[in-house]
Structure formats: C-alpha cells, structure tokens
Design an enzyme around this catalytic site. Structure first.
Site: not given
Ligand code: KIV
Length: 283
Positions: A63-64, A102, A132, A134, A201
């Site tokens: 999602d960057s 993501d 993925k 978080e 991270e």
C-alpha cells in the site's frame, strides 16, 4: 530459481507468456526459514513486475503505492479498489514470484469476517497468492481465521505505517525494553496464528535478530537486520527515484537523475526540431 522463460513481447507488453509456468508457491516460501535469503521487492505495475519477476521470490503490491504512485501523504487513504487494480496488473506481469497484496487500512481491522471479505476479493480479482496485513497480537485471531480458510497471510510488525497516526511518525521502534517486548510478543502471536512469513519493519537491529531467532516462520526485514530470512525494499527507493533516502534504503541506481536527463534531452530535441527525425516518419 528457474530462469528458463520467455516474455512474449511481440503480442502484448502486458502479457508475458510463461514457458514453462513455474511460479513459486506460498509453502515453498514458508520453508525458507534459515535458508537461502528471500528476495522481495514492491511492484505496482505490470511492466515493473515483468522486469523484477525473475530476480525476486516475492513481489509485494504494497500500500506504499499510495505515496509512491498516487502522491498521497500516508497509506491511510489507500482503498481496496486501488490495491486490486494494481494487484491484478502485477499478477499479469509476473509468472515466477509469489504475488502478495497489502490489505489497506480500514479493510480488515474491524473483524475476521471483514478481513475475509476483503481478502477474498483480492484473491478472486487479482489472482494473487496471499495478502499482507499490519498488526500484532490484535490481528492474531484474524490471521488464524484467514489462514484456516485458505488465504495465506503475510504479517507485518514493528513500524506499521498504517498506524502512523497512533505511532506519531515513522521513527524506528523497539528502543525501550517495554516496546521491544511488545513487538516481540506481536511477532510471536502472528507467527503462531499461522502467518506464512512476517515483515519486520523499522526496528532496532537486535530486536529484529531476536524475532528472527524466535519465530518459526521466515522474517523479511526492512530497516531491520541482515539476520532476517529475507529483505524487502520499496522498488522506487531502491532505484533512486526519490531525493529523500531513509537510513534503511540502499540506492542501487539513480533513476530520477537519468529520467531528468532523458526528459531534458527530449525537450531540447523537440524544441530544436531534431525530433522526430527521418527514421521515425512514415513514408
Ligand atoms: O507497503 C509496503 O510497501 C510495505 C513494505 C514496505 C513492506 O508494506
């Protein structure tokens, strides 16, 4: 890694023809604990996926892309539709790497059921092999729920950018003993819940090392430790597309400078009527 492949660029730029089709699998990645380091890069477009695919084990549609592609200030504004559009493009552009997409902020946190609906859309509409998400202990139940229903999950602990508003910034984490203990507990919780791999991270190096030694699944570091079972970078950072170079980034090229120079050369050629020249004209 197999390198026997061809890209059928004569028929379409967007559709590599895999020959033979030998995409890595999630179980193959899950076995790479204390083994050959796992290579992961982000990719957001079909063409970049084509270029990176043979060098990588995993392509992450991170999602960057909110910041890298769309110029957003944080990843919080990224939507599920954005992730699905780019995820499908990366799957179309790759044949070898495992593609992970993501889940964006707001699409999975409310409940395991909400996460399942978002993840199922991603899997159906993109063809990706995994998602993925978080979060640590708070996401363990969701990771278990998805994994037991056929959706492989890559977890992500430490600095979790979707939580930037709660964390107050992007600084490295785990500097205090208490915070390090929480992040280690997060890592253990998501690994035990069934995550097939774990992104670590932006944490202090000894903590990343400790997490890698402790959890059973492979860890993939970014701003973490060379001891991790693999590494990931945002591809545009790695290529030198941005002026700002965070401490954890190594630039392997200077693409922004080269694009600037190519654009300047093109502009001069147009202004001086040197382009198009005879060889670009239809006669
Ligand atoms: O969104 C992303 O690109 C990521 C990587 C930096 C791990 O989550």
């Amino acid at each position: 890694m197999s390198t026997t492949f061809t890209l059928d660029t004569s028929t379409s730029r967007a559709h590599p023809v895999p020959e033979p089709l030998r995409r890595l699998t999630v179980p193959a990645i899950a076995k790479r604990k204390n083994a050959e380091p796992i290579v992961m890069l982000t990719a957001y477009t079909a063409r970049m996926a084509q270029l990176l695919d043979k060098h990588c084990d995993l392509l992450l549609v991170g999602d960057s892309l909110g910041q890298v592609i769309y110029g957003l200030d944080t990843t919080v504004k990224v939507t599920l539709d954005m992730m699905i559009a780019h995820g499908a493009a990366v799957v179309r552009g790759s044949y070898h790497s495992v593609v992970v997409v993501d889940l964006p902020f707001g699409s999975y946190e409310a409940s395991p059921q909400a996460a399942f609906e978002s993840a199922a859309r991603v899997m159906k509409e993109t063809g990706a092999a995994a998602v993925k998400l978080e979060g640590g202990t708070a996401m363990a139940e969701t990771i278990s729920f998805l994994s037991r229903r056929g959706i492989p999950v890559m977890a992500h602990v430490g600095l979790t950018p979707q939580a930037v508003n709660a964390l107050g910034g992007y600084g490295a984490r785990g500097r205090s003993e208490a915070e390090a203990a929480t992040i280690l507990a997060d890592a253990v919780a998501v690994a035990e819940a069934g995550a097939f791999a774990l992104v670590v991270e932006g944490v202090v190096e000894p903590l990343a090392r400790r997490i890698t030694e402790t959890v059973a699944c492979p860890t993939i570091g970014i701003g973490a430790s060379p001891a991790c079972d693999g590494q990931v970078l945002v591809v545009d950072d790695m290529l030198g597309m941005f002026e700002r170079v965070p401490r954890f980034v190594e630039r392997f090229d200077d693409l922004a400078v080269r694009i600037d120079s190519a654009a300047a050369t093109y502009a001069t050629a147009v202004r001086e009527r040197q382009f198009p020249s005879e060889k670009q004209l239809y006669r």
